[in-house]
Design a protein around this motif. Structure first.
Motif, PDB file in Angstrom:
ATOM      1  N   VAL A  87       0.853  -1.114  -0.091  1.00  0.00           N
ATOM      2  CA  VAL A  87      -0.202   0.224  -0.165  1.00  0.00           C
ATOM      3  C   VAL A  87       0.966   1.247   0.116  1.00  0.00           C
ATOM      4  CG1 VAL A  87      -1.679   1.376   1.124  1.00  0.00           C
ATOM      5  CG2 VAL A  87      -1.952  -1.050   1.287  1.00  0.00           C
ATOM      6  N   ARG A  88       0.875   2.120  -1.097  1.00  0.00           N
ATOM      7  CA  ARG A  88       1.485   3.496  -0.993  1.00  0.00           C
ATOM      8  C   ARG A  88       0.675   4.679  -0.590  1.00  0.00           C
ATOM      9  NH1 ARG A  88       5.518   4.913  -5.056  1.00  0.00           N
ATOM     10  NH2 ARG A  88       5.803   2.841  -5.701  1.00  0.00           N
ATOM     11  N   PHE A  89       1.429   5.345  -0.005  1.00  0.00           N
ATOM     12  CA  PHE A  89       0.868   6.839   0.104  1.00  0.00           C
ATOM     13  C   PHE A  89       1.900   8.104   0.152  1.00  0.00           C
ATOM     14  CE2 PHE A  89       2.941   5.094   4.226  1.00  0.00           C
ATOM     15  CZ  PHE A  89       3.286   6.168   5.005  1.00  0.00           C
ATOM     16  N   SER A  90       1.217   9.241   0.107  1.00  0.00           N
ATOM     17  CA  SER A  90       2.077  10.552   0.093  1.00  0.00           C
ATOM     18  C   SER A  90       2.186  10.876   1.239  1.00  0.00           C
ATOM     19  CB  SER A  90       1.445  11.352  -1.163  1.00  0.00           C
ATOM     20  OG  SER A  90       0.285  11.649  -0.811  1.00  0.00           O
ATOM     21  N   ASP A  91       3.308  11.930   1.651  1.00  0.00           N
ATOM     22  CA  ASP A  91       3.462  12.520   2.785  1.00  0.00           C
ATOM     23  C   ASP A  91       4.345  13.317   2.660  1.00  0.00           C
ATOM     24  OD1 ASP A  91       2.831  13.470   5.356  1.00  0.00           O
ATOM     25  OD2 ASP A  91       3.321  11.432   6.303  1.00  0.00           O
ATOM     26  N   PHE A  92       4.778  14.473   3.536  1.00  0.00           N
ATOM     27  CA  PHE A  92       5.943  15.077   3.499  1.00  0.00           C
ATOM     28  C   PHE A  92       7.295  14.576   3.692  1.00  0.00           C
ATOM     29  CE2 PHE A  92       2.422  18.073   4.548  1.00  0.00           C
ATOM     30  CZ  PHE A  92       2.519  19.095   3.531  1.00  0.00           C
ATOM     31  N   ALA A  93       8.173  14.997   3.226  1.00  0.00           N
ATOM     32  CA  ALA A  93       9.517  14.457   3.812  1.00  0.00           C
ATOM     33  C   ALA A  93       9.559  14.565   4.965  1.00  0.00           C
ATOM     34  CB  ALA A  93      10.548  15.085   2.951  1.00  0.00           C
ATOM     35  N   PRO A  94      10.032  13.343   5.917  1.00  0.00           N
ATOM     36  CA  PRO A  94       9.926  13.579   7.210  1.00  0.00           C
ATOM     37  C   PRO A  94      10.656  14.683   7.837  1.00  0.00           C
ATOM     38  CG  PRO A  94      11.319  11.709   6.565  1.00  0.00           C
ATOM     39  CD  PRO A  94      10.743  12.146   5.506  1.00  0.00           C
ATOM     40  N   ALA A  95       9.783  15.293   8.942  1.00  0.00           N
ATOM     41  CA  ALA A  95      10.443  16.505   9.455  1.00  0.00           C
ATOM     42  C   ALA A  95      11.659  15.973  10.480  1.00  0.00           C
ATOM     43  CB  ALA A  95       9.363  17.227  10.340  1.00  0.00           C
ATOM     44  N   ILE A  96      11.473  14.758  10.772  1.00  0.00           N
ATOM     45  CA  ILE A  96      12.665  14.143  11.807  1.00  0.00           C
ATOM     46  C   ILE A  96      13.905  14.107  11.207  1.00  0.00           C
ATOM     47  CG2 ILE A  96      12.303  11.734  11.046  1.00  0.00           C
ATOM     48  CD1 ILE A  96      12.546  10.826  13.796  1.00  0.00           C
ATOM     49  N   GLU A  97      13.991  14.288   9.814  1.00  0.00           N
ATOM     50  CA  GLU A  97      15.435  14.272   9.062  1.00  0.00           C
ATOM     51  C   GLU A  97      15.906  15.735   8.853  1.00  0.00           C
ATOM     52  OE1 GLU A  97      14.940  12.021   5.684  1.00  0.00           O
ATOM     53  OE2 GLU A  97      14.307  10.050   6.557  1.00  0.00           O
ATOM     54  N   ARG A  98      15.422  16.623   9.084  1.00  0.00           N
ATOM     55  CA  ARG A  98      15.673  17.854   8.940  1.00  0.00           C
ATOM     56  C   ARG A  98      16.496  18.244   9.874  1.00  0.00           C
ATOM     57  NH1 ARG A  98      12.747  20.542   4.919  1.00  0.00           N
ATOM     58  NH2 ARG A  98      13.996  22.446   5.495  1.00  0.00           N
ATOM     59  N   PRO A  99      17.625  18.849   9.526  1.00  0.00           N
ATOM     60  CA  PRO A  99      18.693  19.284  10.410  1.00  0.00           C
ATOM     61  C   PRO A  99      18.133  20.446  11.223  1.00  0.00           C
ATOM     62  CG  PRO A  99      19.309  20.093   8.254  1.00  0.00           C
ATOM     63  CD  PRO A  99      18.131  19.068   8.032  1.00  0.00           C
ATOM     64  N   GLU A 100      17.263  21.066  11.171  1.00  0.00           N
ATOM     65  CA  GLU A 100      16.351  22.044  11.976  1.00  0.00           C
ATOM     66  C   GLU A 100      16.006  21.482  13.120  1.00  0.00           C
ATOM     67  OE1 GLU A 100      16.226  23.757   7.603  1.00  0.00           O
ATOM     68  OE2 GLU A 100      16.222  21.880   8.804  1.00  0.00           O
ATOM     69  N   ALA A 101      15.389  20.133  12.996  1.00  0.00           N
ATOM     70  CA  ALA A 101      14.745  19.545  14.069  1.00  0.00           C
ATOM     71  C   ALA A 101      15.791  18.497  14.941  1.00  0.00           C
ATOM     72  CB  ALA A 101      13.628  18.860  13.370  1.00  0.00           C
TER      73      ALA A 101
END
Length: 388
Positions: free
Chosen positions: A289-303
């Motif tokens: 099952v496929r779904f769209s979402d934002f690139a994970p914020a957890i991977e952002r250096p700012e986070a």
């Protein structure tokens, strides 16, 4: 107040205009009193409106985790405008009338800003309370186009988002379908919710512009235990792909039913599928099952710092927790820049400036929508959502 005002349309037994006016005046008086008390204590009261109970409570609890961390971090750094932030919360259960009640409850507590709501219908109803009450509202999760479109129609200028619109998610899915399933049979169904209908409508329109017409198109009632009607139709039509614009529980149960019926149709859905409960609802049959979402914020250096703090507290960060954190960052930045908490001034400032957050630098258009949201694909594989 919205719930109270709507009841006036019920008939002769409803409240009189004088009673409506008196109730409205009481809400305003309660809010003013609460704000004055907060001022006297050197505090600023803000609110969290989310589903803290019911089927979607996990999302609300994730929002709470992010909001609480944001308040704690800001207070540790000196607060906002030199004053301590106090977080009040209200449970809207992702309902419409519950949203009216929750919004009125928060307004009466003197909030100047609300982080919420989660569901689009709740956010729209809440905005009808917050706008006239001079309360800034930033939703961390409501993606339906109507959220800001209706606000513009009703001249509510105090509503913004830190999440993208469904039309952009619909466009993203339509472009992928057109590129990968050209000439194939596809189906598009929704659960008749504001969330589901909004995504489906945009997806269908985009595909139509590309000369693609679904062989199955329609809506179903939320929370079913059997989808035999839809499944039987799929057996006849045999679509290669079915896009289901609905919440994770319905998509999970429908996927299980399709697999039991030995239908190999590829299932695609929206961002709400980024929820571990989907796998349980599919009874372990959700692989592919496929779904769209934002690139994970957890991977952002700012986070990175906030992610580390949440993990140290035993909390697994999610987009919803980090979005809720970012919404409070946005409020705080606008309050410092405008040297106050006037909602109209805060919203005007944000439409003209960018703000640094755990989600990166955010900026908004005149509707209060983000100027640059990004989507990516995930696919469920053996109980895990894997980035594509």
């Amino acid at each position: 107040m919205s719930a109270f005002l709507l009841s006036a349309c019920a008939g002769p037994s409803g409240p009189t205009q004088e009673e409506i006016a008196a109730e409205k005046a009481k809400v305003v008086a309660d809010a003013a009193s609460a704000r004055n008390a907060a001022d006297a204590d050197g505090q600023i009261t803000i609110g969290l409106a989310a589903p803290l109970s019911g089927d979607l409570k996990d999302y609300g609890l994730e929002m709470r985790q992010g909001a609480e961390m944001a308040v704690a971090d800001l207070n540790a750094a000196g607060g906002v405008l030199g004053r301590k932030l106090v977080l009040e919360e209200a449970d809207d259960r992702c309902g419409i009338e519950d949203a009216s009640r929750a919004a009125t409850e928060l307004v009466r507590k003197g909030v100047v800003f609300v982080d919420g709501h989660f569901c689009s219908g709740s956010t729209i109803r809440g905005s009808e309370v917050y706008g006239p009450a001079d309360v800034l509202q930033i939703t961390p999760s409501s993606t339906n186009d109507l959220v800001t479109d209706i606000a513009v129609q009703k001249k509510i200028t105090t509503l913004l988002r830190v999440v993208g619109r469904d039309d952009r998610q619909g466009d993203f899915a339509a472009d992928w379908i057109a590129a990968n399933f050209a000439g194939e049979r596809i189906g598009i169904v929704s659960d008749n919710s504001i969330y589901g209908k909004g995504i489906a409508a945009r997806l269908i329109a985009r595909l139509k512009a590309k000369g693609i017409a679904p062989v199955i198109q329609g809506e179903f009632v939320q929370g079913q235990t059997s989808y035999n009607g839809l499944i039987n139709k799929m057996k006849d039509v045999k679509p290669r792909l079915l896009y289901v614009a609905a919440y994770h529980d319905d998509i999970g149960r429908l996927t299980w039913g399709m697999r039991v019926a030995q239908l190999e149709t590829e299932v695609v859905g929206p961002d709400v599928l980024n929820n571990t409960e989907f796998w349980s609802f599919s009874e372990g049959r959700g692989s592919g099952v496929r779904f769209s979402d934002f690139a994970p914020a957890i991977e952002r250096p700012e986070a990175a710092d906030v992610v580390a703090k949440l993990q140290a507290a035993g909390i697994q960060p999610s987009n919803y927790s980090l979005n809720a954190y970012a919404a409070i960052q946005v409020f705080a930045a606008a309050a410092e820049a405008t040297k106050g908490t006037d909602a109209a001034k805060l919203a005007e400032y944000l439409r003209q400036n960018s703000v640094k957050t755990v989600l990166g630098d955010l900026s908004w258009d005149q509707k209060g929508d983000l100027t640059a949201p990004n989507y990516i694909w995930y696919v469920w594989q053996d109980g895990l959502a894997v980035r594509q």
